[in-house]
Design a protein around this motif. Structure first.
Motif, short mmCIF file in Angstrom:
data_model
loop_
_atom_site.label_atom_id
_atom_site.label_comp_id
_atom_site.label_asym_id
_atom_site.label_seq_id
_atom_site.Cartn_x
_atom_site.Cartn_y
_atom_site.Cartn_z
N THR A 151 -20.63 16.19 6.54
CA THR A 151 -18.99 16.44 6.27
C THR A 151 -18.19 15.09 6.42
OG1 THR A 151 -19.18 18.74 7.21
CG2 THR A 151 -17.12 17.84 7.07
N GLY A 152 -18.47 14.75 7.61
CA GLY A 152 -17.59 13.37 7.82
C GLY A 152 -17.92 12.16 6.71
N GLY A 153 -19.19 12.07 6.38
CA GLY A 153 -19.56 11.15 5.50
C GLY A 153 -18.91 11.23 4.09
N THR A 154 -18.85 12.85 3.73
CA THR A 154 -18.25 13.11 2.29
C THR A 154 -16.78 12.79 2.33
OG1 THR A 154 -19.76 14.95 2.25
CG2 THR A 154 -17.78 15.20 0.90
N ILE A 155 -16.16 13.17 3.52
CA ILE A 155 -14.86 12.60 3.60
C ILE A 155 -14.42 11.23 3.40
CG2 ILE A 155 -12.67 13.02 5.10
CD1 ILE A 155 -13.51 15.35 6.20
N VAL A 156 -15.14 10.48 4.37
CA VAL A 156 -14.94 8.99 4.05
C VAL A 156 -15.28 8.49 2.56
CG1 VAL A 156 -16.05 6.80 4.96
CG2 VAL A 156 -15.60 8.63 6.66
N ILE A 157 -16.18 8.86 2.10
CA ILE A 157 -16.74 8.38 0.82
C ILE A 157 -15.67 9.03 -0.24
CG2 ILE A 157 -18.52 8.80 -1.28
CD1 ILE A 157 -20.65 8.54 0.67
N GLY A 158 -15.34 10.29 -0.14
CA GLY A 158 -14.05 10.58 -1.04
C GLY A 158 -12.89 9.71 -0.98
N ALA A 173 -7.32 10.10 6.16
CA ALA A 173 -8.38 11.06 5.75
C ALA A 173 -9.65 10.35 6.21
CB ALA A 173 -8.21 11.55 4.58
N GLY A 174 -9.83 9.30 5.60
CA GLY A 174 -11.08 8.41 5.82
C GLY A 174 -11.45 8.32 7.38
N PHE A 175 -10.63 7.69 8.00
CA PHE A 175 -10.52 7.68 9.49
C PHE A 175 -10.91 9.23 10.36
CE2 PHE A 175 -8.40 3.53 9.04
CZ PHE A 175 -9.84 2.79 9.01
N ALA A 176 -10.30 10.01 9.74
CA ALA A 176 -10.53 11.41 10.12
C ALA A 176 -12.01 11.87 9.90
CB ALA A 176 -9.60 12.57 9.71
N GLY A 186 -12.58 6.57 -0.02
CA GLY A 186 -12.66 5.28 -0.37
C GLY A 186 -12.84 5.40 -1.81
N LEU A 187 -13.32 6.38 -2.60
CA LEU A 187 -13.05 6.62 -4.02
C LEU A 187 -11.81 6.57 -4.49
CD1 LEU A 187 -16.48 8.95 -4.67
CD2 LEU A 187 -15.94 6.36 -5.19
N TYR A 188 -10.85 7.73 -3.80
CA TYR A 188 -9.55 7.71 -4.08
C TYR A 188 -8.80 6.51 -4.22
CZ TYR A 188 -5.00 9.73 -4.69
OH TYR A 188 -3.59 9.90 -4.98
N THR A 189 -9.03 5.65 -3.01
CA THR A 189 -8.32 4.53 -2.88
C THR A 189 -8.58 3.56 -3.79
OG1 THR A 189 -8.54 4.58 -0.27
CG2 THR A 189 -8.15 2.53 -1.10
N LEU A 190 -10.09 3.47 -4.40
CA LEU A 190 -10.36 2.66 -5.49
C LEU A 190 -9.41 3.09 -6.54
CD1 LEU A 190 -14.15 2.24 -4.94
CD2 LEU A 190 -12.48 0.45 -4.70
N TYR A 191 -9.58 4.49 -6.93
CA TYR A 191 -9.02 4.99 -8.11
C TYR A 191 -7.41 4.61 -8.19
CZ TYR A 191 -6.30 8.62 -10.77
OH TYR A 191 -5.41 9.18 -11.61
N VAL A 236 0.79 -1.19 -0.03
CA VAL A 236 -0.01 -0.01 -0.01
C VAL A 236 0.96 1.28 -0.15
CG1 VAL A 236 -1.68 1.24 1.33
CG2 VAL A 236 -1.69 -1.17 1.20
N GLY A 237 0.64 1.95 -0.89
CA GLY A 237 1.47 3.04 -1.30
C GLY A 237 1.26 4.40 -0.18
N TRP A 238 1.80 5.49 -0.30
CA TRP A 238 1.76 6.59 0.68
C TRP A 238 0.53 7.27 0.42
CZ3 TRP A 238 1.26 11.49 -0.97
CH2 TRP A 238 1.87 11.86 -2.23
N ARG A 239 0.03 7.23 -1.04
CA ARG A 239 -1.02 7.84 -1.58
C ARG A 239 -2.35 7.14 -0.88
NH1 ARG A 239 1.87 8.07 -5.89
NH2 ARG A 239 2.50 10.10 -6.85
N ARG A 240 -2.19 5.73 -0.90
CA ARG A 240 -3.71 5.12 -0.02
C ARG A 240 -3.52 5.36 1.38
NH1 ARG A 240 -4.28 -0.65 -2.64
NH2 ARG A 240 -2.02 -0.53 -3.04
N TRP A 241 -2.18 5.34 1.91
CA TRP A 241 -2.27 5.55 3.32
C TRP A 241 -2.84 6.78 3.61
CZ3 TRP A 241 -2.12 2.17 7.02
CH2 TRP A 241 -1.44 0.99 6.85
N GLY A 242 -2.63 7.76 3.04
CA GLY A 242 -2.94 9.05 3.23
C GLY A 242 -4.42 9.12 3.02
N ALA A 243 -4.96 8.28 2.12
CA ALA A 243 -6.60 8.34 1.90
C ALA A 243 -7.11 7.73 3.28
CB ALA A 243 -6.92 7.46 0.66
N ILE A 244 -6.43 6.60 3.60
CA ILE A 244 -7.04 5.56 4.97
C ILE A 244 -7.07 6.83 6.06
CG2 ILE A 244 -6.42 3.83 6.52
CD1 ILE A 244 -5.21 2.44 3.90
#
Length: 302
Positions: free
Chosen positions: A268-275, A131-134, A277-282, A121-129
């Motif tokens: 706000t939190g739901g938007t961040i979590v979904i965003g 952000a999602g937990f935030a 997740g979508l970035y991780t899929l990307y 898992v690269g640093w970009r996906r770690w960043g997305a993870i």
């Protein structure tokens, strides 16, 4: 006009999320009069019968000795623990909030696979993870007015469910999914039976209530079958984002059935979590598409 496999997969995923969310709504309605363990047992018993019949029809049943390994045990424990935590939490917090927290599950599975299965898992996906937990923390809002400790149980559900999904990856492919689902459903029903008296005892079940429990069991089966069909029809990178339609259903049903209107924290939190997740899929899609190219380059290198 023929529908492409990707569009069929997206439709099936959306139907799966609708099935799961309508089931959650019914359970939330029922737990106002019946104990959580009672609902868990009755729904689990009916679902077990339905899934068993389907597994028999598909010739997916196998000798039970195949289940004697630690990954199957972890999967069952994850399902049972996640169900108990989710039903208790759902009975005390808004449906949309519970659904929004659950959207962090793909992120938790990605993190768990990196930590316990050594998947890269690269640093970009770690960043997305992160952000999602935030985003999950924003929904839970610890230390802020409106905080409910029951929201932490939904976070616990994410942990249990991610353990279930990671364990599923380690189970031998010779064990059919329907066989695992049958055994897991039975385990959930038995756990509900054991917990009935510690969690309030048995209350009389009316005919309408039993009908709703039966409907919830059918909706769970619909959810599981359509999610399997969605993964078999379309590309995962195209189909997977449609799992987030479950949050839309949760917001609508929460308003219509329970008068629950989402607040700024949940939105706000739901938007961040979904965003996230979508970035991780990307990023996973880019990584997957890069592998064939690297293999092709290796074949043509001198």
């Amino acid at each position: 006009m023929a529908i492409s496999p990707n569009l069929r997969g997206a439709l099936f995923m959306s139907l799966s999320m609708a099935g799961f969310t309508f089931n959650d709504s019914i359970i939330k309605l029922l737990t106002s009069d019946l104990s959580i363990a009672q609902v868990m047992f009755l729904r689990g018993a009916i679902a077990s019968l339905l899934i068993y019949l389907l597994a028999r029809q598909q010739r997916a049943m196998r000798p039970f000795r195949l289940l004697l390994n630690r990954w199957v045990a972890i999967r069952i424990l994850g399902e049972v623990g996640g169900t108990v935590f989710f039903l208790i939490g759902l009975s005390h917090i808004p449906l949309a909030n519970a659904s929004a927290i659950l959207q962090a599950l793909p992120l938790a599975v990605t993190m768990g696979a990196a930590l316990f299965l050594a998947e890269p898992v690269g640093w970009r996906r770690w960043g997305a993870i992160l952000a999602g937990f935030a985003g999950v923390l924003i929904i839970v809002r610890p230390g802020v007015d409106g905080f409910s400790p029951y929201a932490l149980l939904i976070v616990g559900t994410v942990i249990f469910a991610s353990a279930r999904d990671i364990a599923t990856r380690k189970i031998h492919a010779a064990i059919p999914s329907l066989f695992l689902s049958t055994v897991t459903a039975i385990a959930v029903a038995l756990a509900g039976l054991v917990l009935i008296w510690p969690m309030g005892g048995w209350n009389p079940v009316s005919v309408p209530e039993f009908g709703l429990i039966s409907l919830a069991a059918c909706l769970v089966l619909v959810g599981y079958q359509f999610i399997i069909m969605s993964m078999r029809e379309g590309e995962i990178s195209f189909v997977a984002p449609f799992r987030y339609t479950g949050l839309i259903w949760a917001v609508v049903l929460g308003m219509v059935l329970f008068g629950e209107f989402p607040d700024i924290y949940m939105l706000t939190g739901g938007t961040i979590v979904i965003g996230s997740g979508l970035y991780t899929l990307y990023r996973e899609r880019i990584k997957s598409s890069a592998k064939p190219a690297s293999r092709a380059a290796a074949r043509h290198s001198p």
